[in-house]
Design an enzyme around this catalytic site. Structure first.
Site, PDB file in Angstrom:
ATOM      1  N   ILE A  58       0.826  -1.227   0.000  1.00  0.00           N
ATOM      2  CA  ILE A  58       0.000   0.000   0.000  1.00  0.00           C
ATOM      3  C   ILE A  58       0.853   1.267   0.000  1.00  0.00           C
ATOM      4  O   ILE A  58       0.331   2.366  -0.133  1.00  0.00           O
ATOM      5  CB  ILE A  58      -0.988   0.079   1.195  1.00  0.00           C
ATOM      6  CG1 ILE A  58      -0.330  -0.348   2.489  1.00  0.00           C
ATOM      7  CG2 ILE A  58      -2.262  -0.669   0.909  1.00  0.00           C
ATOM      8  CD1 ILE A  58      -1.092   0.133   3.706  1.00  0.00           C
ATOM      9  N   HIS A  72       8.042 -11.855   4.406  1.00  0.00           N
ATOM     10  CA  HIS A  72       7.507 -11.403   3.121  1.00  0.00           C
ATOM     11  C   HIS A  72       8.637 -11.043   2.180  1.00  0.00           C
ATOM     12  O   HIS A  72       9.698 -10.588   2.599  1.00  0.00           O
ATOM     13  CB  HIS A  72       6.552 -10.216   3.295  1.00  0.00           C
ATOM     14  CG  HIS A  72       7.115  -9.067   4.067  1.00  0.00           C
ATOM     15  ND1 HIS A  72       7.182  -9.059   5.443  1.00  0.00           N
ATOM     16  CD2 HIS A  72       7.634  -7.878   3.669  1.00  0.00           C
ATOM     17  CE1 HIS A  72       7.717  -7.929   5.854  1.00  0.00           C
ATOM     18  NE2 HIS A  72       8.001  -7.180   4.801  1.00  0.00           N
ATOM     19  N   HIS A  79       9.537  -8.704  -1.136  1.00  0.00           N
ATOM     20  CA  HIS A  79       9.108  -7.568  -1.957  1.00  0.00           C
ATOM     21  C   HIS A  79       9.452  -7.853  -3.413  1.00  0.00           C
ATOM     22  O   HIS A  79      10.606  -8.180  -3.728  1.00  0.00           O
ATOM     23  CB  HIS A  79       9.866  -6.290  -1.554  1.00  0.00           C
ATOM     24  CG  HIS A  79       9.572  -5.774  -0.179  1.00  0.00           C
ATOM     25  ND1 HIS A  79       8.715  -4.714   0.050  1.00  0.00           N
ATOM     26  CD2 HIS A  79      10.023  -6.149   1.039  1.00  0.00           C
ATOM     27  CE1 HIS A  79       8.669  -4.454   1.347  1.00  0.00           C
ATOM     28  NE2 HIS A  79       9.457  -5.318   1.981  1.00  0.00           N
TER      29      HIS A  79
END
Ligand code: AMP
Length: 131
Positions: free
Chosen positions: A30, A93, A95
């Protein structure tokens, strides 16, 4: 307490979903460094990427590859940059960032402003090309 990404996987918090498999989930960042900046996570909550068990780690990386291929079909770029930081959200996570130059991977540079509608449209376009 569940991580914000676990809450996304569980549907308690909205996300701009790009792809999903049984064990992994991908959604737009986001606060993107570039249009198409995507996060790929294991659904199972593990803080540090290198603590993810081997089988799931391999699955995550193969899933990230498929997601990256879908992103590059939609977002014009030289290639997809891959990085792991994890200092902000304690849920492993990866990217995936469309890049054209080295500085495009610089997390200290200003982020791209995108409206909710733009993020939604982009996520759908990537999702449609995901195989
Ligand atoms: P890091 O943990 O340092 O790799 O950074 C976490 C990343 O997650 C940042 O790029 C944030 O913009 C992104 N992020 C945090 N919350 C959300 C969210 N709810 N949806 C999408 N991306 C997020």
């Amino acid at each position: 307490m569940a991580s914000i990404f676990t809450r996304i996987v569980n549907g308690e918090i909205p996300s701009y979903k790009v792809a999903e498999s049984e064990l992994c989930y991908a959604f737009l960042d986001i606060n993107p460094l570039a249009k198409g900046h995507t996060l790929v996570i294991p659904k199972k909550e593990v803080d540090y990427l290198f603590d993810v068990e081997d089988e799931l780690y391999a699955e995550l990386m193969l899933f990230a590859k498929r997601v990256g291929k879908a992103i590059e079909k939609v977002v014009p770029c030289e290639r997809i940059g891959v990085t792991v930081i994890g200092l902000e959200v304690p849920h492993a996570h990866v990217h995936l960032i469309p890049i054209n130059a080295l500085n495009d991977m610089n997390f200290a540079k200003p982020k791209v402003q995108m409206s909710s509608d733009e993020l939604k449209t982009l996520a759908s376009a990537i999702a449609e090309t995901f195989v």
